[in-house]
Design a protein around this motif. Sequence first.
Motif, PDB file in Angstrom:
ATOM      1  N   UNK A 170       9.520 -14.450   0.088  1.00 45.83           N
ATOM      2  CA  UNK A 170      10.869 -13.953  -0.202  1.00 45.83           C
ATOM      3  C   UNK A 170      11.118 -14.137  -1.696  1.00 45.83           C
ATOM      4  N   UNK A 171      12.055 -13.389  -2.239  1.00 49.38           N
ATOM      5  CA  UNK A 171      12.370 -13.580  -3.669  1.00 49.38           C
ATOM      6  C   UNK A 171      12.910 -14.977  -3.926  1.00 49.38           C
ATOM      7  N   UNK A 172      12.489 -15.560  -5.046  1.00 54.61           N
ATOM      8  CA  UNK A 172      12.928 -16.914  -5.389  1.00 54.61           C
ATOM      9  C   UNK A 172      14.397 -16.914  -5.763  1.00 54.61           C
ATOM     10  N   UNK A 173      14.980 -18.111  -5.684  1.00 61.45           N
ATOM     11  CA  UNK A 173      16.374 -18.252  -6.068  1.00 61.45           C
ATOM     12  C   UNK A 173      17.305 -18.288  -4.875  1.00 61.45           C
ATOM     13  N   UNK A 174      18.483 -17.707  -5.061  1.00 65.24           N
ATOM     14  CA  UNK A 174      19.507 -17.737  -4.013  1.00 65.24           C
ATOM     15  C   UNK A 174      19.050 -17.078  -2.709  1.00 65.24           C
ATOM     16  N   UNK A 175      18.327 -15.928  -2.736  1.00 64.42           N
ATOM     17  CA  UNK A 175      17.890 -15.334  -1.472  1.00 64.42           C
ATOM     18  C   UNK A 175      17.010 -16.270  -0.635  1.00 64.42           C
ATOM     19  N   UNK A 176      16.108 -16.993  -1.295  1.00 67.60           N
ATOM     20  CA  UNK A 176      15.226 -17.904  -0.554  1.00 67.60           C
ATOM     21  C   UNK A 176      16.033 -19.011   0.119  1.00 67.60           C
ATOM     22  N   UNK A 177      17.005 -19.574  -0.631  1.00 62.93           N
ATOM     23  CA  UNK A 177      17.832 -20.639  -0.056  1.00 62.93           C
ATOM     24  C   UNK A 177      18.684 -20.126   1.103  1.00 62.93           C
ATOM     25  N   UNK A 178      19.228 -18.935   0.950  1.00 62.92           N
ATOM     26  CA  UNK A 178      20.081 -18.369   1.993  1.00 62.92           C
ATOM     27  C   UNK A 178      19.277 -18.088   3.257  1.00 62.92           C
ATOM     28  N   UNK A 179      18.082 -17.517   3.091  1.00 60.29           N
ATOM     29  CA  UNK A 179      17.253 -17.207   4.254  1.00 60.29           C
ATOM     30  C   UNK A 179      16.816 -18.493   4.954  1.00 60.29           C
ATOM     31  N   UNK A 180      16.392 -19.491   4.180  1.00 60.44           N
ATOM     32  CA  UNK A 180      15.946 -20.754   4.775  1.00 60.44           C
ATOM     33  C   UNK A 180      17.069 -21.428   5.551  1.00 60.44           C
ATOM     34  N   UNK A 232      11.429 -27.034  10.915  1.00 55.66           N
ATOM     35  CA  UNK A 232      11.195 -27.424   9.518  1.00 55.66           C
ATOM     36  C   UNK A 232      10.852 -26.175   8.725  1.00 55.66           C
ATOM     37  N   UNK A 233      11.414 -26.083   7.508  1.00 59.98           N
ATOM     38  CA  UNK A 233      11.105 -24.978   6.606  1.00 59.98           C
ATOM     39  C   UNK A 233      10.556 -25.565   5.311  1.00 59.98           C
ATOM     40  N   UNK A 234       9.348 -25.183   4.952  1.00 61.30           N
ATOM     41  CA  UNK A 234       8.734 -25.641   3.701  1.00 61.30           C
ATOM     42  C   UNK A 234       8.659 -24.482   2.719  1.00 61.30           C
ATOM     43  N   UNK A 235       8.639 -24.827   1.424  1.00 63.75           N
ATOM     44  CA  UNK A 235       8.633 -23.809   0.366  1.00 63.75           C
ATOM     45  C   UNK A 235       7.444 -24.012  -0.563  1.00 63.75           C
ATOM     46  N   UNK A 236       6.801 -22.914  -0.915  1.00 63.89           N
ATOM     47  CA  UNK A 236       5.733 -22.913  -1.911  1.00 63.89           C
ATOM     48  C   UNK A 236       6.056 -21.793  -2.905  1.00 63.89           C
ATOM     49  N   UNK A 237       6.221 -22.159  -4.188  1.00 62.69           N
ATOM     50  CA  UNK A 237       6.625 -21.184  -5.205  1.00 62.69           C
ATOM     51  C   UNK A 237       5.392 -20.538  -5.823  1.00 62.69           C
ATOM     52  N   UNK A 292       9.096 -11.760 -11.574  1.00 56.82           N
ATOM     53  CA  UNK A 292       9.548 -11.654 -10.183  1.00 56.82           C
ATOM     54  C   UNK A 292       8.979 -12.814  -9.373  1.00 56.82           C
ATOM     55  N   UNK A 293       9.479 -14.046  -9.585  1.00 55.60           N
ATOM     56  CA  UNK A 293       8.938 -15.196  -8.848  1.00 55.60           C
ATOM     57  C   UNK A 293       9.200 -15.054  -7.339  1.00 55.60           C
ATOM     58  N   UNK A 294       8.252 -15.571  -6.573  1.00 59.59           N
ATOM     59  CA  UNK A 294       8.313 -15.452  -5.112  1.00 59.59           C
ATOM     60  C   UNK A 294       8.161 -16.843  -4.501  1.00 59.59           C
ATOM     61  N   UNK A 295       8.909 -17.070  -3.455  1.00 59.53           N
ATOM     62  CA  UNK A 295       8.810 -18.316  -2.705  1.00 59.53           C
ATOM     63  C   UNK A 295       8.256 -17.991  -1.313  1.00 59.53           C
ATOM     64  N   UNK A 296       7.197 -18.710  -0.936  1.00 58.18           N
ATOM     65  CA  UNK A 296       6.653 -18.537   0.416  1.00 58.18           C
ATOM     66  C   UNK A 296       7.289 -19.574   1.349  1.00 58.18           C
ATOM     67  N   UNK A 297       8.088 -19.108   2.262  1.00 57.52           N
ATOM     68  CA  UNK A 297       8.732 -19.982   3.230  1.00 57.52           C
ATOM     69  C   UNK A 297       7.865 -20.067   4.492  1.00 57.52           C
ATOM     70  N   UNK A 298       7.685 -21.274   5.000  1.00 56.24           N
ATOM     71  CA  UNK A 298       6.942 -21.492   6.247  1.00 56.24           C
ATOM     72  C   UNK A 298       7.863 -22.180   7.248  1.00 56.24           C
TER      73      UNK A 298
END
Length: 268
Positions: free
Chosen positions: A182-192, A214-219, A226-232
């Motif tokens: 997911x896109x890094x920043x506010x969208x990643x936090x909102x989705x998580x 549990x939700x983990x993040x890898x940037x 266009x930084x991306x965060x991988x949510x698991x």
Amino acid sequence: MTVNLETLKASLVIYGLDAIYAAVLLIVGWWLSGVAYRSVCRLLTLTHRVDALVTAFLASLARYATLVIVGIAVLQMFGIQTASLVAVLGATSLAIGLALQGTLSNLAAGVMLLIFRPFRIGHEVDVGGRAGTVNSLSLFMTELVGADNTQILLPNAAVWGQPILNHSAYPRTGDVKVSFPVPAGAPADAIANTVLRELRSDPRLDRRAQPAVHVSRVIDITHADRPVVELTVTAAVKPTDTDAVRQEVLDRVGRLVAEHSPSASAER
């Protein structure tokens, strides 16, 4: 040598009647053995305190005991004394034991399985290189149902003498693990946060697991513009609900990613 036809005729009539009576007794005895089997099953089932495996074993034992009694009655009908029969069987017990050692070992193994009960009807087990669901335990055989609905018959001695892997002995949990970028920043936090909130209220979660969700993040900073965060997302659920929960998580994530995509934000 002269043959008395009258005597021969009388003997044939007597032994013929005995043979008919014996056949009728065998038929009735076979029917009674079935009645004994069903009666024991019905009686033990009504108590709701006896395991189904024990019920099947005792019912099978009652059936064979009835057949043995009928066999002794048939022998007595032909004038064979049970005392002499026992003496003959005692004299030949060694030979019979050697000839039937495999069968007797299966019987003994069946008794041990009944006493220690390493599995119950409906348990998923691996034994003797075979895997399946336990369907029944008789005096000599253990019946499994394979994954493709095939019947697997194992001698009790082979079951008792092999390591038994029981998948149903202890409660199990299913693991749901879904990863998505997911896109890094506010969208990643909102989705998580949304995924955590929705999943924590799901009744299918296994509350014994810590944490249940549990939700983990890898940037990923490969693309600095266009930084991306991988949510698991990892969740512990009941084994029967694993696939359903995984599909729902994928649907939720797809909906949330679409809502927080740059194009959707521009339209709003």
